[in-house]
Design a protein around this motif. Structure first.
Motif, PDB file in Angstrom:
ATOM      1  N   THR A 164       0.844  -1.192   0.000  1.00 18.79           N
ATOM      2  CA  THR A 164       0.000   0.000   0.000  1.00 18.79           C
ATOM      3  C   THR A 164       0.882   1.245   0.000  1.00 18.79           C
ATOM      4  N   ASP A 165       0.259   2.398  -0.227  1.00 23.13           N
ATOM      5  CA  ASP A 165       1.009   3.656  -0.178  1.00 23.13           C
ATOM      6  C   ASP A 165       1.631   3.870   1.192  1.00 23.13           C
ATOM      7  N   ALA A 166       0.894   3.547   2.252  1.00 28.34           N
ATOM      8  CA  ALA A 166       1.412   3.728   3.614  1.00 28.34           C
ATOM      9  C   ALA A 166       2.617   2.825   3.862  1.00 28.34           C
ATOM     10  N   GLU A 167       2.562   1.583   3.379  1.00 26.92           N
ATOM     11  CA  GLU A 167       3.693   0.671   3.555  1.00 26.92           C
ATOM     12  C   GLU A 167       4.908   1.153   2.772  1.00 26.92           C
ATOM     13  N   LEU A 168       4.678   1.637   1.567  1.00 24.28           N
ATOM     14  CA  LEU A 168       5.791   2.169   0.781  1.00 24.28           C
ATOM     15  C   LEU A 168       6.381   3.416   1.424  1.00 24.28           C
ATOM     16  N   THR A 174      12.791  28.685  -1.368  1.00 23.64           N
ATOM     17  CA  THR A 174      13.889  27.786  -1.713  1.00 23.64           C
ATOM     18  C   THR A 174      13.614  26.968  -2.968  1.00 23.64           C
ATOM     19  N   GLY A 175      12.335  26.803  -3.321  1.00 21.59           N
ATOM     20  CA  GLY A 175      11.995  25.987  -4.479  1.00 21.59           C
ATOM     21  C   GLY A 175      11.968  24.503  -4.192  1.00 21.59           C
ATOM     22  N   SER A 176      12.209  24.124  -2.929  1.00 20.85           N
ATOM     23  CA  SER A 176      12.199  22.695  -2.605  1.00 20.85           C
ATOM     24  C   SER A 176      10.775  22.161  -2.703  1.00 20.85           C
ATOM     25  N   PRO A 177      10.623  20.947  -3.224  1.00 21.99           N
ATOM     26  CA  PRO A 177       9.281  20.396  -3.434  1.00 21.99           C
ATOM     27  C   PRO A 177       8.601  20.055  -2.116  1.00 21.99           C
ATOM     28  N   GLY A 178       7.293  19.922  -2.164  1.00 26.97           N
ATOM     29  CA  GLY A 178       6.534  19.538  -0.981  1.00 26.97           C
ATOM     30  C   GLY A 178       6.759  18.070  -0.632  1.00 26.97           C
ATOM     31  N   ARG A 179       6.624  17.756   0.630  1.00 29.99           N
ATOM     32  CA  ARG A 179       6.858  16.404   1.140  1.00 29.99           C
ATOM     33  C   ARG A 179       5.966  15.375   0.448  1.00 29.99           C
ATOM     34  N   ASP A 180       4.685  15.690   0.274  1.00 34.28           N
ATOM     35  CA  ASP A 180       3.762  14.730  -0.328  1.00 34.28           C
ATOM     36  C   ASP A 180       4.095  14.463  -1.791  1.00 34.28           C
ATOM     37  N   SER A 181       4.532  15.481  -2.512  1.00 32.52           N
ATOM     38  CA  SER A 181       4.885  15.265  -3.911  1.00 32.52           C
ATOM     39  C   SER A 181       6.167  14.443  -4.034  1.00 32.52           C
ATOM     40  N   VAL A 182       7.104  14.622  -3.108  1.00 29.89           N
ATOM     41  CA  VAL A 182       8.332  13.815  -3.121  1.00 29.89           C
ATOM     42  C   VAL A 182       8.004  12.354  -2.834  1.00 29.89           C
ATOM     43  N   LEU A 183       7.167  12.114  -1.821  1.00 26.94           N
ATOM     44  CA  LEU A 183       6.788  10.734  -1.513  1.00 26.94           C
ATOM     45  C   LEU A 183       6.032  10.087  -2.668  1.00 26.94           C
ATOM     46  N   SER A 187       6.362  10.770  -5.844  1.00 22.32           N
ATOM     47  CA  SER A 187       7.342  10.489  -6.886  1.00 22.32           C
ATOM     48  C   SER A 187       8.178   9.261  -6.546  1.00 22.32           C
ATOM     49  N   LEU A 188       8.604   9.150  -5.294  1.00 21.02           N
ATOM     50  CA  LEU A 188       9.402   7.993  -4.880  1.00 21.02           C
ATOM     51  C   LEU A 188       8.580   6.706  -4.892  1.00 21.02           C
ATOM     52  N   ARG A 189       7.303   6.775  -4.529  1.00 20.12           N
ATOM     53  CA  ARG A 189       6.438   5.592  -4.615  1.00 20.12           C
ATOM     54  C   ARG A 189       6.318   5.133  -6.064  1.00 20.12           C
ATOM     55  N   SER A 190       6.159   6.076  -6.968  1.00 18.80           N
ATOM     56  CA  SER A 190       6.065   5.746  -8.387  1.00 18.80           C
ATOM     57  C   SER A 190       7.358   5.093  -8.875  1.00 18.80           C
ATOM     58  N   PHE A 191       8.492   5.628  -8.445  1.00 21.67           N
ATOM     59  CA  PHE A 191       9.783   5.054  -8.825  1.00 21.67           C
ATOM     60  C   PHE A 191       9.924   3.630  -8.314  1.00 21.67           C
ATOM     61  N   VAL A 192       9.586   3.403  -7.043  1.00 21.62           N
ATOM     62  CA  VAL A 192       9.722   2.069  -6.456  1.00 21.62           C
ATOM     63  C   VAL A 192       8.807   1.086  -7.166  1.00 21.62           C
ATOM     64  N   ARG A 193       7.576   1.468  -7.406  1.00 22.59           N
ATOM     65  CA  ARG A 193       6.635   0.564  -8.068  1.00 22.59           C
ATOM     66  C   ARG A 193       7.039   0.272  -9.509  1.00 22.59           C
ATOM     67  N   GLY A 194       7.643   1.228 -10.166  1.00 21.60           N
ATOM     68  CA  GLY A 194       7.953   1.062 -11.579  1.00 21.60           C
ATOM     69  C   GLY A 194       9.293   0.441 -11.889  1.00 21.60           C
ATOM     70  N   SER A 195      10.254   0.563 -11.007  1.00 20.17           N
ATOM     71  CA  SER A 195      11.595   0.117 -11.385  1.00 20.17           C
ATOM     72  C   SER A 195      12.166  -0.999 -10.529  1.00 20.17           C
TER      73      SER A 195
END
Length: 99
Positions: free
Chosen positions: A7-11, A39-48, A50-58
């Motif tokens: 799930t998203d929470a587990e990831l 600073t232009g740093s991305p929001g926490r939820d958007s980073v998570l 993106s990383l969930r998408s990376f983990v699921r896809g690669s």
């Protein structure tokens, strides 16, 4: 028995733990999905997300990769032969490290 996708929470837990082991704390990012205007740093939820998408896809693609067996190998032994260590650019470093 087929594996159930996480799930998203587990990831999120796995991603945060992996990043924490590297010394990265996502809580330093601004909350939500909007970037910090100063600073232009991305929001926490958007980073998570993106990383969930990376983990699921690669990760499954990388985990299923199998090195090719040497030419002329018996097909019955191809899987075992493909598990040989990859050639290293500087093998002397690895040799000394393993002593």
């Amino acid at each position: 028995m087929a594996a159930t996708p996480p799930t998203d929470a587990e990831l999120d837990i796995m991603i945060r733990a992996r990043l924490a082991s590297l010394g990265i704390n996502l809580d330093q990012l601004p909350p939500g999905t909007t970037a910090d205007p100063e600073t232009g740093s991305p929001g926490r939820d958007s980073v998570l997300a993106s990383l969930r998408s990376f983990v699921r896809g690669s990760v499954t693609t990388l985990a299923s990769f199998q090195m090719p067996a040497p030419a002329g190998s018996d097909p019955a032994h191809a899987a075992a032969l493909s598990q040989q260590p990859a050639p290293m650019l500087y093998p002397s470093i690895s040799t000394e490290w393993r002593r």
